[in-house]
Scaffold this active site. Structure first.
Site, PDB file in Angstrom:
ATOM      1  N   ARG A 168       0.852  -1.199   0.000  1.00 24.02           N
ATOM      2  CA  ARG A 168       0.000   0.000   0.000  1.00 24.02           C
ATOM      3  C   ARG A 168       0.886   1.248   0.000  1.00 24.02           C
ATOM      4  NH1 ARG A 168      -5.004   1.781   3.991  1.00 24.02           N
ATOM      5  NH2 ARG A 168      -3.570   1.192   5.663  1.00 24.02           N
ATOM      6  N   ASP A 450      -3.504   3.150  14.202  1.00 22.24           N
ATOM      7  CA  ASP A 450      -2.668   3.687  13.146  1.00 22.24           C
ATOM      8  C   ASP A 450      -3.167   5.082  12.795  1.00 22.24           C
ATOM      9  OD1 ASP A 450      -4.955   3.309  11.608  1.00 22.24           O
ATOM     10  OD2 ASP A 450      -4.125   1.659  10.428  1.00 22.24           O
TER      11      ASP A 450
END
Length: 532
Positions: A168, A450
């Protein structure tokens, strides 16, 4: 690859680091430069269109499925490319930063896929970015084994299947200020994609897989089209067949939710499906409609996937994917299993319920953040899938979702609780302190947090302040308490900087769209005295 058309090579503005020369080769930098030369201006124009669309929606323009693309949605004939090698069975996917220990644990975890995350799980220090590329190169070359200073060994399994690597890259809104092309910072997405593709695409193909990606934070079909054109260009430059690249798009913005089919259509020869990015999706709702009282969300913990507007979002995603022959991948289970048996069982029970809902709804797989969650996720999907690799044939034709269904937030409206206010401040502050020190995935109160969860935490505080659901004095008192507790528990933590970041991004009159760009430039950019 020919680079004769390039007139400006990418310049490295950071100090050289250990093994950086293996990644930042002249040929690799020229490859990244060719991507910037071809697509940098289009990226800038699309970011301008993001801002224009945000202004239109803020002014009251309706959000709906685009009329101009109704023929794409109505056409039953088109489908995405069939699953690529290593992406047919995706029942368990584990996510985390491209860090050596995480890489070994993830590849050995028993999950079908490891999503190596430069976006939300990586604090973008220069060492983390280049080190992440080295981790991926070493993983592909199967030379990632290592022993810590304490003597703990990390080794790839000698037998059995390793997880398929999917990378990603960072989103379109971010830049990499340690690299410069034609006097400007290089788009971070092109750095992460380009360096990995240049060094590992051929190696992955030779190993029986391919270069696979997760695409974050897309807002519309035009941004998907840009990625597709980049894929075509990159494959041509390295002499790879079209369609070698496969990409799964995270549907984590409300504007992308009404263009799911169009996004699949744009990427169809390179598509590997869609993923339900739940926390960024909520973050997007607040960014887009946070000025409206009917979009005031309750405590984060109370916004479950059973909320009507979240059900509409996930059911539409499954129906859209399966109608077009694509995988539908569920959301993150962020629990970190505790050593306490009772707490561990409670966490696993929560994960099990979440995954049972996803599997029964038709998802083909789902995400976990910790290797300890792989068995329960696998067990749930095994129970539904059996020996089948997926359930794409379950087309969910009965699902009928309107734009109004996606926006029906008011049905769960509730004022924030004192605990919800404190939790958001605590999560954001503690995450910011870790991120500023170079850590992008952080265990906080039993959950792996996160950037996405920090974003939802800070924008909820902003939204509640704007609508006077909480007063500024209360927030500041909690901020004082949490800062003092953080400093006492971790004397080395950059508490003052984390607090200032929270105040700039959660307490300002106008909501900053992301905390990362400003914080990155202020705190993480470390240029050399003279660029090379």
């Amino acid at each position: 690859m020919s680079t004769s058309a390039l007139t400006h090579r990418v310049r490295v503005l950071a100090e050289p680091g250990h093994r950086h020369d293996e990644i930042l080769t002249p040929a690799a930098l020229d490859f990244v430069g060719s991507l910037v030369a071809a697509f940098g201006e289009r990226r800038r124009e699309l970011l301008k269109e993001r801002r224009r669309q945000a202004i239109r929606l803020s002014a009251g323009a309706p959000l709906d499925f685009p009329l101009v693309t109704s023929a794409v949605r109505a056409d039953p004939s088109w489908r995405v490319a069939p699953p690529a090698p290593g992406l047919t069975d995706r029942r368990v996917e584990i996510t985390g930063p491209p860090e050596r220990r995480m890489a070994v644990n993830a590849l050995n975890s028993g999950a079908q896929v490891w999503m190596a995350d430069f976006e939300d799980a990586t604090s973008p220090t220069w060492d983390n970015i280049v080190g992440g590329q080295l981790t991926l190169l070493d993983a592909v070359e199967r030379r990632i084994d290592f022993t810590t200073d304490e003597g703990k060994e990390y080794r790839l399994g000698d037998h059995g299947r390793l997880a398929t690597i999917v990378v990603r890259p960072r989103g379109w809104h971010l830049t990499e200020e340690h690299l410069e092309f034609d006097g400007r910072p290089v788009p971070a997405a092109l750095v992460d994609f380009g360096l990995y593709f240049f060094h590992c695409a051929r190696r992955q193909i030779d190993a029986g897989h391919g270069p696979y990606f997760y695409l974050p934070k897309l807002e519309n079909r035009y941004e998907a089209r840009l990625w597709n054109d980049i894929f075509v260009h990159a494959q041509e430059l390295l002499g790879l067949p079209r369609g070698t690249i496969r990409a799964t798009v995270l549907i984590e913005t409300i504007t992308a939710a009404v263009e799911m089919e169009e996004i699949l259509h744009e990427l169809r020869e390179h598509s590997a499906g869609l993923n339900a990015g739940r926390w960024d999706y909520l973050f997007s709702l607040i960014k887009t409609f946070g000025h409206r009282t009917d979009f005031r969300l309750p405590d984060r913990a109370k916004v479950t996937m059973t909320a009507p507007f979240m059900r509409a979002y996930t059911e539409l995603l499954v129906r859209t994917c399966h109608r077009r022959g694509a995988h539908a991948i569920g959301g993150m289970a962020a629990q970190v299993p505790s050593r306490d048996p009772a707490a561990r069982e409670a966490a696993l029970a929560t994960v099990r319920l979440d995954k049972e809902r996803e599997a029964e709804d038709g998802f083909d797989g789902s995400w976990v953040a910790h290797p300890g969650l792989v068995p329960v996720c696998r067990e749930v999907f095994d129970g539904v899938l059996g020996d089948r690799p997926h359930q794409i044939d379950r087309t969910r034709d009965e699902v009928d979702v309107t734009a109004a269904d996606l926006l029906s937030v008011r049905r769960i409206a509730a004022p924030p609780t004192p605990e919800g206010i404190r939790t958001n401040i605590s999560v954001a502050l503690r995450y910011f302190a870790a991120w500023l020190r170079g850590q992008g995935a952080v265990a906080v109160d039993g959950l792996m947090e996160d950037a996405a969860t920090a974003e939802i935490a800070r924008v909820q505080i902003w939204q509640w302040l704007r609508h006077r659901a909480v007063d500024r004095g209360t927030v500041l008192r909690h901020l004082d308490d949490e800062a003092a507790a953080l400093g006492a528990a971790h004397p080395w933590a950059p508490v003052d900087e984390a607090r200032a970041l929270f105040e700039r991004t959660a307490l300002a009159a106008e909501l900053p769209l992301f905390f990362t760009p400003d914080a990155y430039t202020r705190h993480l950019v470390r240029r050399a005295e003279a660029g090379s």
